[in-house]
Design a protein around this motif. Sequence first.
Motif, PDB file in Angstrom:
ATOM      1  N   VAL A 189     -19.675 -22.096  37.425  1.00 15.76           N
ATOM      2  CA  VAL A 189     -21.117 -21.946  37.585  1.00 15.76           C
ATOM      3  C   VAL A 189     -21.706 -21.412  36.291  1.00 15.76           C
ATOM      4  CG1 VAL A 189     -22.969 -20.911  38.927  1.00 15.76           C
ATOM      5  CG2 VAL A 189     -20.804 -21.498  40.038  1.00 15.76           C
ATOM      6  N   TYR A 190     -22.626 -22.151  35.723  1.00 10.40           N
ATOM      7  CA  TYR A 190     -23.246 -21.734  34.472  1.00 10.40           C
ATOM      8  C   TYR A 190     -24.460 -20.863  34.765  1.00 10.40           C
ATOM      9  CZ  TYR A 190     -20.034 -24.629  31.917  1.00 10.40           C
ATOM     10  OH  TYR A 190     -18.879 -25.144  31.384  1.00 10.40           O
ATOM     11  N   THR A 191     -24.439 -19.664  34.207  1.00 10.36           N
ATOM     12  CA  THR A 191     -25.539 -18.732  34.433  1.00 10.36           C
ATOM     13  C   THR A 191     -26.821 -19.352  33.906  1.00 10.36           C
ATOM     14  OG1 THR A 191     -25.118 -17.632  32.312  1.00 10.36           O
ATOM     15  CG2 THR A 191     -24.026 -16.734  34.265  1.00 10.36           C
ATOM     16  N   SER A 192     -27.929 -19.026  34.586  1.00 10.09           N
ATOM     17  CA  SER A 192     -29.203 -19.687  34.283  1.00 10.09           C
ATOM     18  C   SER A 192     -29.805 -19.225  32.966  1.00 10.09           C
ATOM     19  CB  SER A 192     -30.195 -19.476  35.432  1.00 10.09           C
ATOM     20  OG  SER A 192     -30.295 -18.108  35.761  1.00 10.09           O
ATOM     21  N   GLY A 193     -29.282 -18.142  32.400  1.00  8.67           N
ATOM     22  CA  GLY A 193     -29.654 -17.795  31.039  1.00  8.67           C
ATOM     23  C   GLY A 193     -31.022 -17.196  30.847  1.00  8.67           C
ATOM     24  N   THR A 194     -31.312 -16.012  31.466  1.00  8.95           N
ATOM     25  CA  THR A 194     -32.572 -15.326  31.168  1.00  8.95           C
ATOM     26  C   THR A 194     -32.510 -14.752  29.758  1.00  8.95           C
ATOM     27  OG1 THR A 194     -31.732 -13.282  32.158  1.00  8.95           O
ATOM     28  CG2 THR A 194     -33.012 -14.730  33.559  1.00  8.95           C
ATOM     29  N   VAL A 532     -47.026 -23.442  27.278  1.00 11.75           N
ATOM     30  CA  VAL A 532     -48.078 -22.699  26.576  1.00 11.75           C
ATOM     31  C   VAL A 532     -48.378 -21.399  27.317  1.00 11.75           C
ATOM     32  CG1 VAL A 532     -50.486 -22.730  25.805  1.00 11.75           C
ATOM     33  CG2 VAL A 532     -49.097 -24.817  25.676  1.00 11.75           C
ATOM     34  N   LEU A 533     -48.551 -20.311  26.556  1.00  5.64           N
ATOM     35  CA  LEU A 533     -49.025 -19.051  27.108  1.00  5.64           C
ATOM     36  C   LEU A 533     -50.454 -18.856  26.634  1.00  5.64           C
ATOM     37  CD1 LEU A 533     -45.964 -16.656  26.555  1.00  5.64           C
ATOM     38  CD2 LEU A 533     -46.438 -18.173  28.468  1.00  5.64           C
ATOM     39  N   GLU A 534     -51.377 -18.895  27.564  1.00  6.76           N
ATOM     40  CA  GLU A 534     -52.801 -18.866  27.235  1.00  6.76           C
ATOM     41  C   GLU A 534     -53.404 -17.528  27.650  1.00  6.76           C
ATOM     42  OE1 GLU A 534     -55.980 -20.728  25.472  1.00  6.76           O
ATOM     43  OE2 GLU A 534     -54.154 -21.840  25.962  1.00  6.76           O
ATOM     44  N   GLU A 535     -54.085 -16.862  26.727  1.00  8.92           N
ATOM     45  CA  GLU A 535     -54.759 -15.610  27.061  1.00  8.92           C
ATOM     46  C   GLU A 535     -55.957 -15.889  27.963  1.00  8.92           C
ATOM     47  OE1 GLU A 535     -55.703 -13.093  23.793  1.00  8.92           O
ATOM     48  OE2 GLU A 535     -53.754 -13.371  22.806  1.00  8.92           O
ATOM     49  N   VAL A 536     -56.177 -15.015  28.944  1.00  2.13           N
ATOM     50  CA  VAL A 536     -57.297 -15.149  29.876  1.00  2.13           C
ATOM     51  C   VAL A 536     -58.250 -13.976  29.626  1.00  2.13           C
ATOM     52  CG1 VAL A 536     -58.001 -15.317  32.281  1.00  2.13           C
ATOM     53  CG2 VAL A 536     -55.787 -16.233  31.563  1.00  2.13           C
ATOM     54  N   PRO A 537     -59.406 -14.217  29.025  1.00  6.92           N
ATOM     55  CA  PRO A 537     -60.299 -13.121  28.625  1.00  6.92           C
ATOM     56  C   PRO A 537     -61.307 -12.690  29.692  1.00  6.92           C
ATOM     57  CG  PRO A 537     -61.102 -15.187  27.730  1.00  6.92           C
ATOM     58  CD  PRO A 537     -59.846 -15.524  28.499  1.00  6.92           C
ATOM     59  N   ASP A 538     -61.239 -13.245  30.888  1.00  8.54           N
ATOM     60  CA  ASP A 538     -62.233 -12.970  31.924  1.00  8.54           C
ATOM     61  C   ASP A 538     -62.331 -11.457  32.217  1.00  8.54           C
ATOM     62  OD1 ASP A 538     -63.128 -12.621  34.843  1.00  8.54           O
ATOM     63  OD2 ASP A 538     -63.570 -14.734  34.474  1.00  8.54           O
ATOM     64  N   ALA A 575     -39.593 -24.897  33.335  1.00 10.76           N
ATOM     65  CA  ALA A 575     -38.206 -24.424  33.345  1.00 10.76           C
ATOM     66  C   ALA A 575     -37.799 -23.757  32.041  1.00 10.76           C
ATOM     67  CB  ALA A 575     -37.263 -25.589  33.630  1.00 10.76           C
ATOM     68  N   THR A 576     -38.633 -23.867  31.007  1.00 14.30           N
ATOM     69  CA  THR A 576     -38.278 -23.213  29.751  1.00 14.30           C
ATOM     70  C   THR A 576     -38.612 -21.728  29.762  1.00 14.30           C
ATOM     71  OG1 THR A 576     -40.415 -23.711  28.703  1.00 14.30           O
ATOM     72  CG2 THR A 576     -38.659 -25.351  28.471  1.00 14.30           C
ATOM     73  N   ILE A 577     -39.453 -21.294  30.697  1.00 15.39           N
ATOM     74  CA  ILE A 577     -39.761 -19.857  30.761  1.00 15.39           C
ATOM     75  C   ILE A 577     -39.355 -19.216  32.088  1.00 15.39           C
ATOM     76  CG2 ILE A 577     -41.667 -19.977  29.109  1.00 15.39           C
ATOM     77  CD1 ILE A 577     -43.612 -19.863  31.428  1.00 15.39           C
ATOM     78  N   ILE A 578     -39.088 -20.047  33.111  1.00 19.83           N
ATOM     79  CA  ILE A 578     -38.664 -19.543  34.416  1.00 19.83           C
ATOM     80  C   ILE A 578     -37.328 -20.183  34.778  1.00 19.83           C
ATOM     81  CG2 ILE A 578     -39.228 -19.375  36.870  1.00 19.83           C
ATOM     82  CD1 ILE A 578     -41.104 -17.743  35.229  1.00 19.83           C
ATOM     83  N   THR A 579     -36.365 -19.373  35.182  1.00 22.86           N
ATOM     84  CA  THR A 579     -35.074 -19.921  35.591  1.00 22.86           C
ATOM     85  C   THR A 579     -35.205 -20.572  36.970  1.00 22.86           C
ATOM     86  OG1 THR A 579     -34.235 -18.016  36.830  1.00 22.86           O
ATOM     87  CG2 THR A 579     -33.996 -17.951  34.421  1.00 22.86           C
ATOM     88  N   LEU A 584     -37.805 -14.529  35.077  1.00 23.27           N
ATOM     89  CA  LEU A 584     -38.515 -14.780  33.834  1.00 23.27           C
ATOM     90  C   LEU A 584     -37.566 -14.704  32.644  1.00 23.27           C
ATOM     91  CD1 LEU A 584     -41.537 -15.144  32.852  1.00 23.27           C
ATOM     92  CD2 LEU A 584     -41.439 -12.711  32.275  1.00 23.27           C
ATOM     93  N   LYS A 585     -37.669 -15.669  31.737  1.00 19.67           N
ATOM     94  CA  LYS A 585     -36.909 -15.622  30.493  1.00 19.67           C
ATOM     95  C   LYS A 585     -37.708 -14.788  29.491  1.00 19.67           C
ATOM     96  CE  LYS A 585     -34.705 -20.130  31.267  1.00 19.67           C
ATOM     97  NZ  LYS A 585     -34.440 -21.473  30.740  1.00 19.67           N
ATOM     98  N   ARG A 586     -37.451 -13.501  29.491  1.00 23.22           N
ATOM     99  CA  ARG A 586     -38.255 -12.563  28.710  1.00 23.22           C
ATOM    100  C   ARG A 586     -38.269 -12.908  27.227  1.00 23.22           C
ATOM    101  NH1 ARG A 586     -39.092  -7.447  31.545  1.00 23.22           N
ATOM    102  NH2 ARG A 586     -39.500  -6.489  29.534  1.00 23.22           N
ATOM    103  N   SER A 587     -37.114 -13.267  26.702  1.00 25.26           N
ATOM    104  CA  SER A 587     -37.044 -13.539  25.262  1.00 25.26           C
ATOM    105  C   SER A 587     -37.943 -14.707  24.881  1.00 25.26           C
ATOM    106  CB  SER A 587     -35.601 -13.818  24.842  1.00 25.26           C
ATOM    107  OG  SER A 587     -35.077 -14.932  25.537  1.00 25.26           O
ATOM    108  N   VAL A 588     -37.995 -15.732  25.744  1.00 30.78           N
ATOM    109  CA  VAL A 588     -38.837 -16.896  25.469  1.00 30.78           C
ATOM    110  C   VAL A 588     -40.312 -16.512  25.564  1.00 30.78           C
ATOM    111  CG1 VAL A 588     -39.470 -19.224  26.227  1.00 30.78           C
ATOM    112  CG2 VAL A 588     -37.077 -18.478  26.308  1.00 30.78           C
ATOM    113  N   VAL A 589     -40.661 -15.730  26.583  1.00 32.32           N
ATOM    114  CA  VAL A 589     -42.049 -15.300  26.751  1.00 32.32           C
ATOM    115  C   VAL A 589     -42.497 -14.455  25.560  1.00 32.32           C
ATOM    116  CG1 VAL A 589     -43.572 -13.821  28.123  1.00 32.32           C
ATOM    117  CG2 VAL A 589     -42.053 -15.446  29.255  1.00 32.32           C
TER     118      VAL A 589
END
Length: 602
Positions: A189-194, A532-538, A575-579, A584-589
């Motif tokens: 079993v390959y770990t999902s890699g956070t 994409v991580l988009e800032e929300v200024p509301d 899937a690139t930021i959530i396993t 959450l893949k903290r390093s990617v975020v």
Amino acid sequence: MHESTTPLLADTEGYRNVTDLLLRRAAAAPDHAAFDVADGSGGWRQVTTADYLEEVETLAKGFIAAGIEPGDALAIMAPTRYEWAVADLAAWFAGAVVVPIYDTSSPTQIAGIVGDASVRLGVGGTVAQAELLTAAFAETGTGALGAFAMDAAGPGSLTTLKARAREVNDATLEQRRTTATPDDAATIVYTSGTTGEPKGAVLTHRNFLGQVLNIASAYGEVVRPEGNTIIFLPLAHVLARGLQLICLASGMRIAHLSDTTVVVETLSTLKPTFLVVVPRVLQKIQNAAGQKAADKKLTKVWDAAVRTAETWGDLQERGVAASALLRLRHRFFDRLFFGRLRQVMGGRVDYVLSGGARLDPDLSLFFRGLGVPVIEGYGLTETTAPLTGNLPRDIRSGTVGRPLPGSTVRISEDGEVLAKGIGVFSGYRNPEHDAAAFVDGFFRTGDIGRLDDEGRLILDGRLKDVIVTSNGKTIVPAPWEFTVEAHPLVSHAVMVGEGRSYLSALILLDPVELEAWAEANGSTIATTPGGVLEEVPDGQLRAEIQQAVDAANQKVARSEQVRRFTLISADLDDATIITPTLKLKRSVVLERGAASVEKLYA
């Protein structure tokens, strides 16, 4: 207390390998319904243990006819479904080692896994998934026996393989089935890699047998022949496969569901007695009920109901009798709210198992108060899923319970949770990964925790997530993050501040809740494309989240409080930021949100 052990309840003596679990159950109750299987037209049909065994043996012969040899790696890449269960056991009957692959995996991830495991044959859920496996085989020079699809007909399908069963006699199948010993590999079993690169954890037949037999003994009133469950978790995850084996060996009927849009409908149809969920699901059930109450101008009544349920759950947990007034209030709210919530869950759920993330103690008490006790547990791929767990009649909210039978938990000097026992693997496929994974014969989980006076484990966070500020303060982010994440609009909170003079945070918003909030408040918030991580200024939204931040800051020391934060919109299906297990893949975020982080310190 620095170490806690629970002795074995059952040993694996007399079992050759995992396949014996199915054979013994089929011999004991061949006509018992083992599965509820979707019939393709919205209904469900039941499959008996004997019928399931016949399908497994037929496909196993097909695998052998195709060229599978003892010890060969066989990959399965498909969503959670009945055919996954057939292919899994069939591979073991054929003497193969199963390599599960998440159906959301990228071509790069697939190629990495099949190449590392030297996969010889692949099974995909759809034709497209089989084609992805085929492409990965071509890239890595593996997969000499090809890839076959569950959904296809004709060449390249499992149907074709099953038709070849006549080429293999029963004696050959039995010889293959009994080839693997308890200490041979059952799965990689390959770990999902956070964090870091995925690693192939080699789990043996003994690991599975020990877990199945001991957990079935410890949770006999939960996993029982009269009960049934629905598996939502990906079967590529060891927890779902372990649960499936426990149910199969104990006679508990199983249904599979990969389409989360029909969860409520399926619960009302199949009426499960037991469910395994991640905490976010329970939180959404509670939030949805609260929103319905708000729509009917009953927010204050709902808040009183929540307090009543939590108080009731706390008294039950401590074995203290409720007062006459509390019994009256509970009866009233049971008619108004609690009974309806139980019906949403199917109306027959005796227990819910929560895992994969930390469960809010108040949320646990709430569900216990409405009549659905939540059993929180903890484990990892490397421990063949559960390592610790609360027991049905011994639940302590805020803990993940004592070590399960046959397991030992030790807390190191720096607070790391260490594990040893029947389910703990002996190492990774790549021995180079083992050096840092063990200490004094114990597996290093990477989690920070402590044991209470009765040997129950309390988790505090991940060792790799610890932050050291510029003034030398060591901060564990999890308690603060966990409190903020309790807000319905927040999916993930990420504290930052390594080497900085103060702490900040990126707060990722829940897309579904955000859309509902925007509609209710007359705001327009653009959909964020994948990656994409988009800032929300509301400003109004920020004021809403500020309350959650303030509440979290009040619960921690001054040095652990967050001074500034940024709201982030992201595609949480990416899937690139959530396993696949929703971590959450903290390093990617942090990498993608680097510009936002720098603004917090400008």
